[in-house]
Write an enzyme that holds these catalytic residues in place. Structure first.
Site, mmCIF file in Angstrom:
data_model
loop_
_atom_site.group_PDB
_atom_site.id
_atom_site.type_symbol
_atom_site.label_atom_id
_atom_site.label_comp_id
_atom_site.label_asym_id
_atom_site.label_seq_id
_atom_site.Cartn_x
_atom_site.Cartn_y
_atom_site.Cartn_z
ATOM 1 N N TYR A 199 8.017 -35.315 60.116
ATOM 2 C CA TYR A 199 9.427 -35.329 59.779
ATOM 3 C C TYR A 199 10.049 -36.657 60.415
ATOM 4 O O TYR A 199 11.013 -37.251 60.003
ATOM 5 C CB TYR A 199 10.032 -34.050 60.546
ATOM 6 C CG TYR A 199 11.547 -33.884 60.169
ATOM 7 C CD1 TYR A 199 11.762 -33.098 59.039
ATOM 8 C CD2 TYR A 199 12.872 -34.351 60.975
ATOM 9 C CE1 TYR A 199 13.185 -32.745 58.874
ATOM 10 C CE2 TYR A 199 13.871 -34.451 60.642
ATOM 11 C CZ TYR A 199 14.196 -33.648 59.596
ATOM 12 O OH TYR A 199 15.458 -33.154 58.976
ATOM 13 N N TYR A 233 17.132 -25.481 59.090
ATOM 14 C CA TYR A 233 16.689 -25.004 57.734
ATOM 15 C C TYR A 233 16.373 -23.661 57.581
ATOM 16 O O TYR A 233 15.640 -23.002 58.299
ATOM 17 C CB TYR A 233 15.411 -25.782 57.621
ATOM 18 C CG TYR A 233 15.487 -27.376 57.504
ATOM 19 C CD1 TYR A 233 15.542 -28.201 58.711
ATOM 20 C CD2 TYR A 233 15.456 -27.899 56.344
ATOM 21 C CE1 TYR A 233 15.866 -29.540 58.373
ATOM 22 C CE2 TYR A 233 15.249 -29.309 56.081
ATOM 23 C CZ TYR A 233 15.542 -29.967 57.129
ATOM 24 O OH TYR A 233 15.788 -31.499 57.060
ATOM 25 N N LYS A 283 12.979 -37.338 53.095
ATOM 26 C CA LYS A 283 12.152 -38.235 53.005
ATOM 27 C C LYS A 283 12.462 -39.451 51.951
ATOM 28 O O LYS A 283 12.214 -40.606 52.026
ATOM 29 C CB LYS A 283 10.437 -38.105 52.504
ATOM 30 C CG LYS A 283 9.907 -37.400 53.882
ATOM 31 C CD LYS A 283 9.495 -38.439 54.709
ATOM 32 C CE LYS A 283 9.394 -37.693 56.232
ATOM 33 N NZ LYS A 283 10.401 -37.879 57.172
#
Ligand code: RFL
Ligand code: PHB
Length: 389
Positions: free
Chosen positions: A384, A200, A296
């Site tokens: 996460y 990321y 998610k």
């Protein structure tokens, strides 16, 4: 025609719900607007929480997942030209599995066929009736003829643009929404991933994500303008821009190649409350949307249908309404925590148009805190890998 549970939408939420109900001996029919191939052509999520994997195991569709899925123990955060690893397994004892939504969907579709369960594809003009009373019905058009199915319950698993949420009287719904001033341009290529774990990247030119589907298939994303178009992004331009946003080691290892798929998705946070209206339940994207930065969306669809299937089993097996009465509260409690996490990851990693130096410094301070503090690493990791059900 009659069934116990009519499921609107044959995406991951509807298909997983169908298999869970089947395991509990509850009869169900899925009504899907599109055809099978159209659904399998959609490239979406890639990261499965352990809880989601557990549900797929429970319904007996995890064989290919265990064979082809990649177990990940950490992620990397890149900013100011350097990369930092967050060891999620060290923090939580848990892992995530990289296995594409397309494959999850294919496995669930195959299991549904094997179980002999009915799916009505190309179901047109689906409409929901009398779900406030005890006698709900679903009406649809197939091959030019209108049909009707009576049922005990309707599960609205038809995504953000579906008909289920729109069938509820507006004054019965409370909506919460945040639209972000950017989108994600995604590219899939038959190339080895740049690194074994997801990266990321916070960069002044905008966010970038290095992800994958397998040891030879990569998925990359670039933050782009909301009104941008894939035609503005020939492959060469995509790879050039990605290189600008990656650290030097990643640039040196990046293998480029022709795109197999390229698409732009807007980023949105959205919640509709409640998730139950008499004998209609909403689940998955029909009830809520998260920006993909926290990985998610698909996992929330899975936890919703887990809660719903357990509640319906309780209704049929124990003749108790306690589970269905509590479904909305239980699901929303987990949904809002994932909304918070996804919003926070999005805020920390993207470049917001018109942002000032103060906001950029705060982002970097937050990232530095994350890589220096075990408590902060633990907080990111436990969200996460997925909060408990
Ligand atoms: P889906 O997958 O949207 O499936 C809903 C199904 O309902 C059908 N449908 C109807 N059927 C009958 N009658 C109608 N009137 C209907 N209207 C719609 C649709 O054809 C469809 O088959 O919702 P579901 O099952 O709740 O699953 C949710 C997940 O798909 C979603 O949360 C994630 O894919 C979100 N998401 C991502 N999540 C991640 O974690 N990582 C990602 O990289 C990621 N990328 C994405 C995404 C969602 C996207 N959307 C929704 C536009 C990229 C995109 C483009
Ligand atoms: C993906 O591989 O598509 C993916 C992975 C992680 C995310 C979002 C998307 O946070």
């Amino acid at each position: 025609m009659r069934t116990q549970v009519a499921i609107i939408g044959g995406g991951p939420a509807g298909l997983l719900l169908g298999q869970l109900l089947h395991r509990y001996g509850i009869d169900n029919v899925i009504f899907e607007r599109k055809d099978r191939d159209y659904i399998l052509a959609r490239i979406r999520a890639g990261v499965l929480e352990q809880g989601t994997v557990g549900l797929l195991e429970q319904v007996g569709v995890a064989e290919r997942l265990h064979h082809d899925g990649l177990i990940h123990h950490g992620i990397e955060l890149a900013f100011n030209g350097a990369r930092h690893r967050i060891d999620m397994t060290q923090a939580t004892g848990k892992t995530v599995t990289v296995y594409g939504q397309t494959e999850v969907t294919r496995d669930l579709m195959d299991a549904r066929i094997k179980a002999g369960l009915t799916t009505v594809y190309d179901a047109g003009d689906v409409s929901l009736h009398d779900f406030a009373s005890g006698q709900p019905r679903v009406r649809y058009v197939k091959d030019g003829t209108t049909h009707e199915m009576a049922c005990d319950f309707i599960a609205g698993c038809d995504g953000f643009h579906g008909v289920s949420r729109q069938s509820v009287k507006p004054d019965a719904l409370k909506l919460f929404e945040r639209v972000y001033p950017f989108g994600w341009l995604g590219l899939l290529s038959e190339t080895p991933p740049v690194s074994p774990e997801l990266i990321y990247n916070n960069h002044e030119r905008g966010f970038a994500l290095c992800s994958m589907r397998s040891a030879h298939r990569s998925r990359y994303y670039l933050q782009c303008k909301l009104d941008d178009h894939v035609d503005n992004w020939p492959d060469d331009k995509f790879w050039e821009e990605l290189k600008r946003r990656l650290d030097q080691e990643a640039v040196d290892h990046l293998v480029t190649g022709p795109s197999i798929e390229k698409s732009i998705a807007p980023l949105r946070s959205f919640v509709a409350e409640p998730m139950r209206f008499g004998r209609l339940f909403l689940a998955g994207d029909a009830a809520h949307i998260v920006p993909p930065t926290g990985a998610k969306g698909l996992n929330l669809a899975a936890s919703d249908v887990h809660y719903l299937s357990v509640a319906l089993r309780e209704f049929y097996a124990d003749k108790s309404s306690a589970g269905i009465d509590d479904y909305s509260r239980r699901a929303l409690s987990r949904v809002w925590k994932a909304e918070r996490f996804s919003w926070w990851m999005t805020s920390m990693l993207h470049r917001f148009p018109g942002t000032d130096e103060f906001s950029s410094r705060i982002q970097i301070a937050e990232l530095n805190y994350l890589i220096e503090s075990d408590a902060a690493k633990m907080s990111l990791s436990e969200n996460y890998v997925g909060l408990p059900y």
